[in-house]
Design an enzyme around this catalytic site. Structure first.
Site, PDB file in Angstrom:
ATOM      1  CE  LYS A 112      -4.668  -0.204   0.747  1.00 53.41           C
ATOM      2  NZ  LYS A 112      -5.761   0.508   1.404  1.00 53.41           N
ATOM      3  CE  LYS A 193      -9.590  -7.598  -5.339  1.00 50.87           C
ATOM      4  NZ  LYS A 193      -8.895  -7.279  -4.150  1.00 50.87           N
ATOM      5  CE  LYS A 196     -11.323   3.386  -2.027  1.00 49.50           C
ATOM      6  NZ  LYS A 196      -9.937   3.462  -1.956  1.00 49.50           N
TER       7      LYS A 196
END
Ligand code: TRP
Ligand code: SF4
Length: 327
Positions: A112, A193, A196
């Site tokens: 991340k 996939k 958002k």
């Protein structure tokens, strides 16, 4: 009755992938377990602290969708993380016993951080994301946590933290088990996939026109340039959505028609649109009702948070006692 707990981070609107991958499963579990479901608005701060006011909108979207998709406040405790501040006390205590090395090793941490490199994620809170998640789970002594595969590392560290707590202070916090949904990954309109952050999602808040448009313009097998070109359904995201939303007969019709050029892509997509609409229409209707009645929604969350707070408070008493706090 065994306890189930799960949450969703309030950073963005709910999409079809979240619905079939998580929320639909939450709805099913309501009849077999004592369920706690919540919106993790503090977690949204870990990467979104510089725009905290945006969290409110995502929180409302999630809550409306929780109820519209069938979470029932009579059966489940539906609440907001930040309205149950007991989570924060347990988080503080767990942060004292969690080795930094464990947190640095969580795969989602590095991933991340690199993925969102325009944000400064070199914060204490972001590193501590899994500690907060552990507190969310352990404060209800939850037995089962329904999550997707991507959350398994967080569940594993929760179990490690519980073990470490119990080793220091005595058996207080049971180790939770994951409840994996075996659902296939839901592809987005570009075949990756649904997410958002890829901009490829179909949202529950999309209007029928927008959903129709998104599916009509979806990526297909590029080999089918012309109507007479045959295709391979296995590499087509439209077909993968058929596998989730369409009947067996329709799936076979689509696969067969694709391989033989017996059908065109628009024909194929129209059937998918019909079936996605069948799932979304009841949700759209309920969304309208709840959006028109925000005070009902607030009542549900207020009552749920009160119930959650009571359960969380019981665990905190055990925790304080085990550690020798409070006389
Ligand atoms: N990390 C989860 C997500 O990405 C949200 C979450 C926070 C959660 N606390 C939790 C999930 C506890 C399950 C249990 O959406
Ligand atoms: Fe995809 Fe259907 Fe077109 Fe085949 S016919 S490429 S499965 S949209």
């Amino acid at each position: 009755m065994k306890r189930v707990l799960s949450g969703m981070q309030a950073s963005g609107k709910l999409h079809l992938g979240n619905l079939v991958g998580a929320l639909a499963n939450w709805v099913r579990l309501q009849n077999e377990y004592e369920c706690y479901y919540f919106v993790a608005d503090w977690h949204a701060l870990t990467a979104g602290y510089s725009n905290a006011s945006a969290i409110k909108e995502s929180t409302m979207d999630l809550l409306v969708n929780f109820l519209s998709a069938g979470l029932d406040p009579q059966k489940s405790t539906i609440f907001l993380q930040s309205w149950v501040p007991e989570h924060a006390e347990l988080h503080l205590i767990l942060s004292m016993i969690t080795p930094l090395g464990w947190l640095e090793r969580v795969p989602t941490y590095k991933e991340k951080k690199e993925e969102l490199d325009q944000l400064d994620l070199g914060t204490y809170g972001f590193l501590g994301y899994p500690v907060l998640q552990s507190a969310d789970i352990l404060i209800y002594k939850a037995n089962h946590v329904p999550v997707g595969i991507d959350q398994l590392p967080h569940l594993e560290i929760t179990r490690e933290i519980a073990r470490r707590f119990n080793y220091f202070y005595g058996e207080v916090l049971p180790e939770p088990e994951g409840l994996l949904t075996e659902f296939p990954k839901v592809p987005g309109v570009d075949g990756r996939k649904m997410s958002k952050s890829y901009g490829n999602a179909i949202y529950l808040s999309d209007t029928p026109e927008v959903v129709d448009q998104k599916i009509r313009t979806m990526m297909t097998d590029p080999a089918r340039k012309l109507r007479k070109d045959t295709g391979n359904p296995e590499i087509c995201p439209v077909y993968h959505l058929h596998k989730i939303f369409s009947s067996k007969e329709e799936q076979d019709w689509s696969a067969q028609g694709c391989r033989t050029a017996g059908i065109g892509c628009i024909e194929c997509k129209k059937v998918l649109i019909k079936n996605v609409f069948a799932v979304l229409e009841p949700i759209w209707l309920k969304r309208k009702e709840y959006l028109a009645n925000p005070s009902y929604l607030l009542d549900v969350v207020r009552e749920g948070s009160r119930r959650a707070s009571k359960a969380a408070g019981e665990t905190l008493l055990d925790v304080r006692k085990a550690m020798g706090f409070g006389l």
